[in-house]
Design an enzyme around this catalytic site. Structure first.
Site, PDB file in Angstrom:
ATOM      1  N   ARG A  56       0.806  -1.235   0.000  1.00  6.45           N
ATOM      2  CA  ARG A  56       0.000   0.000   0.000  1.00  6.45           C
ATOM      3  C   ARG A  56       0.834   1.278   0.000  1.00  6.45           C
ATOM      4  NH1 ARG A  56      -3.141  -3.751   1.763  1.00  6.45           N
ATOM      5  NH2 ARG A  56      -1.207  -4.452   2.648  1.00  6.45           N
ATOM      6  N   THR A  57       1.783   1.339   0.906  1.00  4.07           N
ATOM      7  CA  THR A  57       2.532   2.589   1.034  1.00  4.07           C
ATOM      8  C   THR A  57       3.284   2.858  -0.269  1.00  4.07           C
ATOM      9  OG1 THR A  57       2.735   2.112   3.370  1.00  4.07           O
ATOM     10  CG2 THR A  57       4.117   3.878   2.520  1.00  4.07           C
ATOM     11  N   LYS A  92      27.372  -4.225  -2.561  1.00  4.57           N
ATOM     12  CA  LYS A  92      28.825  -4.123  -2.789  1.00  4.57           C
ATOM     13  C   LYS A  92      29.520  -3.430  -1.630  1.00  4.57           C
ATOM     14  CE  LYS A  92      28.030  -3.067  -7.701  1.00  4.57           C
ATOM     15  NZ  LYS A  92      28.269  -1.985  -8.655  1.00  4.57           N
ATOM     16  N   ARG A 149      11.346   3.759   2.929  1.00  2.00           N
ATOM     17  CA  ARG A 149      10.974   2.864   4.027  1.00  2.00           C
ATOM     18  C   ARG A 149      12.207   2.051   4.348  1.00  2.00           C
ATOM     19  NH1 ARG A 149       5.771  -1.037   4.424  1.00  2.00           N
ATOM     20  NH2 ARG A 149       4.900   0.955   5.063  1.00  2.00           N
ATOM     21  N   HIS A 179       5.636   5.902  11.400  1.00  2.00           N
ATOM     22  CA  HIS A 179       5.078   5.795  10.045  1.00  2.00           C
ATOM     23  C   HIS A 179       4.128   7.002   9.908  1.00  2.00           C
ATOM     24  CE1 HIS A 179       3.708   4.218   6.370  1.00  2.00           C
ATOM     25  NE2 HIS A 179       3.303   3.024   6.713  1.00  2.00           N
TER      26      HIS A 179
HETATM   27  C1  NCD Z   1       1.859  -1.004   8.188  1.00  2.00           C
HETATM   28  C2  NCD Z   1       3.366  -0.868   8.329  1.00  2.00           C
HETATM   29  O1  NCD Z   1       4.107  -1.101   7.369  1.00  2.00           O
HETATM   30  O2  NCD Z   1       3.774  -0.510   9.416  1.00  2.00           O
HETATM   31  N1  NCD Z   1       1.463  -1.208   6.852  1.00  2.00           N
HETATM   32  C3  NCD Z   1       1.191  -0.128   6.076  1.00  2.00           C
HETATM   33  O3  NCD Z   1       2.043   0.678   5.790  1.00  2.00           O
HETATM   34  N2  NCD Z   1      -0.082   0.042   5.694  1.00  2.00           N
HETATM   35  C4  NCD Z   1       1.256  -1.986   9.112  1.00  2.00           C
HETATM   36  C5  NCD Z   1       1.757  -3.399   9.127  1.00  2.00           C
HETATM   37  O4  NCD Z   1       2.619  -3.797   8.334  1.00  2.00           O
HETATM   38  O5  NCD Z   1       1.254  -4.152   9.964  1.00  2.00           O
END
Ligand code: NCD
Length: 358
Positions: A92-93, A121, A142, A175
């Site tokens: 999703r993100t 590397k 991320r 997040h």
């Molecule tokens: C969440 C995350 O990555 O922290 N997912 C997301 O970004 N929608 C929640 C999760 O992974 O449980």
């Protein structure tokens, strides 16, 4: 760039000194000309910029409904490039940020694993990020390491070509854009019910390692008289840092391990999965998580006006049967993420006035 707090020149600190500072002393380092430049922590988002972002997201989704509007939006950042650096799993993100970039016409590059970058590397993550800044105008990242998004922004802000960094999840820590879309969803869901003020939010699941609940808890300081009920197994209780923050901000909260008992009070139930990818010794296997599952038969305990949220992905903690209930908002929540992330990118590139004039 000279940013001073009462007694320290932040630009002179080395990384370890900077990282160990309390957040409120260093947030200004991630602003430029009085506005947010990097989006790294929920604590950067004030009620003012939340309102700006919500209104902007509403406007963007309206404009994008018509082909002419969407074509116009796609001209706004067609001269800009974004780097999506996602070295932790994401559906999703990643896709919502990629879609957000497309809505504004940005060109997107991606790296989705350290095994396909020069990190294999032996290149450091810092040099990898510095390299992205040679090609891109925005980094959305991320990373499994807490603090890596902050370190990247700290480092780039010292270079001659600083570009904005958006934190799309930093290990177990934060997040912020998930919290933003969660709040946007709460705000839309409660718009005819007095908004988010005075609501009780039950957060259930792995609150110790779930970065979404941590970031959302911080953001709730922007609303009046919100109450939080944290429901978790003993081992997965919310961290003391969040509790200290809530106490300082006088946000009432309580803790429980009885989900069913808390349901009648809830205006929103925010369900989360067990974050077993952070296990050190398979410890999740020994936790009875079933008591923290929201099941179809629980729904009658909830208010008719309450809503059910989940950051997704889900496992057994959220019964698929619940999807049909009108109180289930998680699919809408997921889509809201694309619009609010588009708004955030537009805000970082300072094109919100142009969009609002359309
Ligand atoms: C969440 C995350 O990555 O922290 N997912 C997301 O970004 N929608 C929640 C999760 O992974 O449980």
């Amino acid at each position: 760039m000279k940013i001073k707090n009462s007694n320290t020149d932040l630009t002179k600190l080395n990384w370890d000194e900077f990282y160990s500072l309390p957040l409120n002393q260093k947030l200004g380092y991630f602003d430029k000309e009085g506005r947010m430049f990097d989006c790294l922590f929920s604590q950067q988002l004030s009620s003012n910029n939340l309102k700006t972002l919500f209104d902007l997201a509403n406007k963007i989704r309206k404009v994008a409904k018509e082909k002419g509007g969407l074509d116009w939006l796609q001209t706004l950042l067609s001269h800009k490039r974004a780097m999506l650096y996602f070295v932790q799993p994401s559906t999703r993100t990643f896709v919502s940020f990629q879609s957000a970039c497309y809505i504004l016409g940005m060109k997107v590059s991606e790296i989705r694993s350290t095994s396909t970058s020069s990190e294999l590397k032996g290149e450091s993550p810092e040099d990898t990020i510095r390299t992205f800044s040679s090609y891109a105008d925005l980094i959305i990242m991320r990373h499994f390491e807490e603090g890596m998004a902050e370190k990247s922004a700290w480092m780039l802000n010292k270079t001659k070509r600083p570009i904005s960094i958006i934190n799309g999840g930093s290990g177990k820590d934060q997040h912020p854009t998930q919290a933003l879309l969660d709040l946007y969803t709460l705000n839309l869901s409660f718009q005819d019910k007095g908004g988010i003020d005075n609501k009780t939010i039950v957060m259930v699941g792995d609150l110790k390692r779930g970065r979404t609940v941590r970031s959302l808890s911080y953001l709730l300081e922007n609303y009046k008289n919100v109450k939080i009920i944290f429901v978790a197994p003993d081992y997965l209780k919310i961290g003391n840092d969040v509790k200290e923050f809530l106490k300082r901000k006088k946000i009432p909260f309580k803790e429980s391990n009885d989900l069913v008992k808390c349901l009648p009070e809830a205006d929103a139930v925010y369900v989360t999965r067990i974050q077993d990818e952070y296990d050190i010794n398979n410890e999740s296997k020994n936790i009875d998580y079933s008591k923290f599952h929201l099941k179809k038969e629980h729904l009658r305990k909830m208010k008719k006006s309450a809503i059910i949220m989940h950051p997704l992905p889900r496992r057994q903690e959220l019964d698929v049967e619940i999807d049909k209930d009108p109180r289930a908002k998680y699919w809408r929540q997921e889509r809201n993420g694309m619009w609010i992330r588009t708004a955030l990118i537009a805000y970082l590139f300072r094109i919100e006035n142009e969009i609002n004039r359309y």
